[in-house]
Design an enzyme around this catalytic site. Structure first.
Site, PDB file in Angstrom:
ATOM      1  N   GLY A  22      55.494   5.874 -49.301  1.00 40.70           N
ATOM      2  CA  GLY A  22      56.754   5.850 -49.617  1.00 40.70           C
ATOM      3  C   GLY A  22      57.452   4.802 -49.436  1.00 40.70           C
ATOM      4  O   GLY A  22      58.285   4.342 -50.457  1.00 40.70           O
ATOM      5  N   ARG A  61      58.172  14.054 -52.833  1.00 42.04           N
ATOM      6  CA  ARG A  61      59.279  13.476 -52.076  1.00 42.04           C
ATOM      7  C   ARG A  61      60.584  12.767 -53.154  1.00 42.04           C
ATOM      8  O   ARG A  61      60.203  12.486 -54.155  1.00 42.04           O
ATOM      9  CB  ARG A  61      58.640  12.293 -51.142  1.00 42.04           C
ATOM     10  CG  ARG A  61      57.709  12.810 -50.303  1.00 42.04           C
ATOM     11  CD  ARG A  61      57.127  11.786 -49.468  1.00 42.04           C
ATOM     12  NE  ARG A  61      58.258  11.176 -48.534  1.00 42.04           N
ATOM     13  CZ  ARG A  61      58.005  10.016 -47.824  1.00 42.04           C
ATOM     14  NH1 ARG A  61      56.771   9.366 -47.614  1.00 42.04           N
ATOM     15  NH2 ARG A  61      58.909   9.640 -46.921  1.00 42.04           N
ATOM     16  N   ASP A  84      60.134   8.480 -37.331  1.00 41.99           N
ATOM     17  CA  ASP A  84      58.884   8.766 -37.434  1.00 41.99           C
ATOM     18  C   ASP A  84      58.031   9.596 -36.327  1.00 41.99           C
ATOM     19  O   ASP A  84      56.820   9.562 -35.973  1.00 41.99           O
ATOM     20  CB  ASP A  84      57.746   7.744 -37.910  1.00 41.99           C
ATOM     21  CG  ASP A  84      58.336   7.318 -39.301  1.00 41.99           C
ATOM     22  OD1 ASP A  84      58.750   8.117 -40.208  1.00 41.99           O
ATOM     23  OD2 ASP A  84      58.112   5.897 -39.718  1.00 41.99           O
ATOM     24  N   LYS A 131      59.519  13.979 -45.349  1.00 42.98           N
ATOM     25  CA  LYS A 131      58.575  12.897 -45.024  1.00 42.98           C
ATOM     26  C   LYS A 131      57.363  13.350 -45.766  1.00 42.98           C
ATOM     27  O   LYS A 131      57.356  13.804 -46.745  1.00 42.98           O
ATOM     28  CB  LYS A 131      58.523  12.698 -43.656  1.00 42.98           C
ATOM     29  CG  LYS A 131      59.731  12.143 -42.765  1.00 42.98           C
ATOM     30  CD  LYS A 131      60.281  10.764 -43.237  1.00 42.98           C
ATOM     31  CE  LYS A 131      61.334  10.137 -42.599  1.00 42.98           C
ATOM     32  NZ  LYS A 131      61.620   8.990 -43.262  1.00 42.98           N
ATOM     33  N   ARG A 187      50.922  11.498 -39.517  1.00 42.16           N
ATOM     34  CA  ARG A 187      51.354  11.505 -38.220  1.00 42.16           C
ATOM     35  C   ARG A 187      51.291  13.035 -37.511  1.00 42.16           C
ATOM     36  O   ARG A 187      51.290  13.021 -36.518  1.00 42.16           O
ATOM     37  CB  ARG A 187      52.664  11.172 -38.268  1.00 42.16           C
ATOM     38  CG  ARG A 187      53.013   9.729 -38.602  1.00 42.16           C
ATOM     39  CD  ARG A 187      54.440   9.089 -38.396  1.00 42.16           C
ATOM     40  NE  ARG A 187      54.668   8.049 -39.125  1.00 42.16           N
ATOM     41  CZ  ARG A 187      54.042   6.835 -39.038  1.00 42.16           C
ATOM     42  NH1 ARG A 187      53.533   6.441 -37.841  1.00 42.16           N
ATOM     43  NH2 ARG A 187      54.521   5.739 -39.704  1.00 42.16           N
TER      44      ARG A 187
END
Ligand code: S3P
Length: 443
Positions: A95, A123, A320, A347, A397
């Protein structure tokens, strides 16, 4: 497709180095490509996202070369400017890469076609392309505002003053980078200030950047017709990656882990403030300045954590880190309230939903709202279960958060895909294993 299983571990002990910061790594390649002369980079994160940006800069004509482990050199385009690529540029999962590059590409008289993987193609891109359109850049994208898209750049960039409500460094950076070729001053005012790596690094490349208080927030400005001069960039350790190791140590009994060279820029360090408020035994020491960024070593010792309410205004400085904070919260005593985090839904995945679903499957009591996640932890004596397989939707993540969970829970946790962790933290499993965690890759 390979998957990973993290099993309950006794304790983690040792000292490791944090991998290079992802945000700074992207910027070093992009600014290096724009600059006059050579930029030498050390400590570059060689994650998949960064390799996508490196490839993209080559496609625009820059001379990007890897000299050794983390050592890269970029022969910048300078006065010649970005050249029209002869094919689509596929940014994969990146991104930051695609959004910042759109700002730069829009400031040259070239057409560039951008796409990405399934996640990046879902996104929102209008947040970048709308302000760029105010600067005279044209574009075509799908009706739903998603990639693929074409950016039709201009030699006559109009300077703007843009008020950004999102607290997004990607939005701010795309506008400022485009404004570098405008005739006049371009400013972005943020109600909630976001990470300032673009501003810091532009200064290192010789650009005049002003940061001022503004009645509506903080205002960052660049003077147009700027000439960037190639420089040396030392990439500091990524606090977002370090956070996974820190939280593992904090929730796994008997642990004592030190992570060296972690950037502690206050606009990135919100997670460490939260953990301290939760009662973490966290020592941040040996503070120093390297290439304009504050760096420190962080020692994390197992702690009995308690729930907290995270102030909403802290969100941009730890955007994040909410997935890993919610893991810490699952092992803490009491309620942790994370509100004002709607951005998490756009995200790499809908992170509020995936964390809520995953934690629930692991036996944790959570409440999910449109912009909020509440985790009700039962405290140190009452470890959550685990014992499930987690669907990560290709989000690095989410994967790392649940592997940390599995390391400290009653039973092992499996995550469905190993590959995407390379996006931001290619040696995650290696470092966790070195510290004593049990994470096994199954083909
Ligand atoms: C980044 C900004 C943040 C962050 C992303 C990296 C950057 O995104 O989530 O991982 O390097 O500028 P937003 O700007 O959309 O908040």
């Amino acid at each position: 497709m390979s998957y990973l299983i993290a099993s309950p571990t006794n304790r983690l002990i040792g000292t490791v180095n944090a991998p290079g910061d992802k945000s700074i790594s992207h910027r070093s390649l992009i600014l290096g490509a724009m600059a006059e002369g050579v930029t030498k980079i050390s400590g570059l994160l060689e994650g998949a996202d960064i390799l996508s940006t490196a490839k993209a800069m080559k496609a625009f004509g820059a001379d990007v070369r890897q000299l050794g482990d983390g050592h890269w050199e970029v022969g910048g385009l300078g006065e010649k400017g970005f050249q029209e690529p002869n094919d689509f540029i596929d940014f994969g999962n990146a991104g930051t890469g695609v959004r910042l590059t759109m700002g730069v590409a829009g400031s040259y008289p070239i057409n560039s076609f951008f796409t990405g993987d399934n996640s990046l193609r879902s996104r929102p891109m209008a947040r970048i392309l709308d302000p760029l359109a105010q600067m005279g850049v044209k574009y075509q994208m799908r009706e739903n505002g998603l990639l693929p898209c074409v950016v039709i750049g201009t030699n006559e960039v109009k300077p703007i003053e843009y008020f950004s409500t999102k607290g997004s460094a990607q939005v701010k950076s795309a506008i400022l980078l485009c404004g570098l070729r405008a005739d006049g001053v371009t400013s972005v005012i943020e109600k909630k200030p976001s990470r300032d790596h673009t501003e810091n690094m532009l200064r290192a490349f010789g650009v005049d950047v002003t940061i001022e208080d503004h009645p509506q927030g903080l205002c960052a400005s660049v003077k147009g017709k700027a000439v960037l001069q190639g420089t040396e960039v030392m990439v500091p350790g990524d606090p977002s990656s370090a956070a996974f190791l820190v939280v593992t140590a904090l929730i796994t009994e008997g642990s004592d882990v030190t992570i060296e060279n972690v950037m502690i820029n206050p606009l990135r360090a919100g997670i460490f403030e939260c953990l301290k408020e939760m009662g973490a035994n966290l020592e941040i020491y040996n503070e120093r300045l390297i290439a304009g960024e504050r760096i420190a070593d962080i020692r994390a010792i197992y702690s009995e954590l308690k729930g907290i309410t995270v102030p909403k205004e802290r969100a941009p400085s730890m955007i994040d880190e909410y997935p890993i904070l919610s893991v810490a919260a699952a092992f803490a005593d009491g309620q942790t309230i994370m509100d004002g985090i709607g951005e998490l839904r756009v995200k790499e995945s809908d992170r509020i939903k995936l964390m809520a679903d995953g934690l629930t499957a692991c036996g944790v009591d959570v409440e999910e709202g449109p912009e909020k996640l509440v985790v009700n932890g039962k405290g140190a004596g009452n470890k959550p279960n685990g014992g499930v397989s987690i669907t990560t939707h290709g989000d690095h993540r989410i994967a790392m958060s649940f592997l940390v969970f599995g390391t400290a829970a009653k039973e092992a946790v499996q995550v469905d895909e190993a590959e995407m962790i390379k996006t931001s933290f290619p040696n995650f499993t290696e470092l966790m294993t070195e510290l004593g965690a049990s994470i096994v890759n199954h083909e």
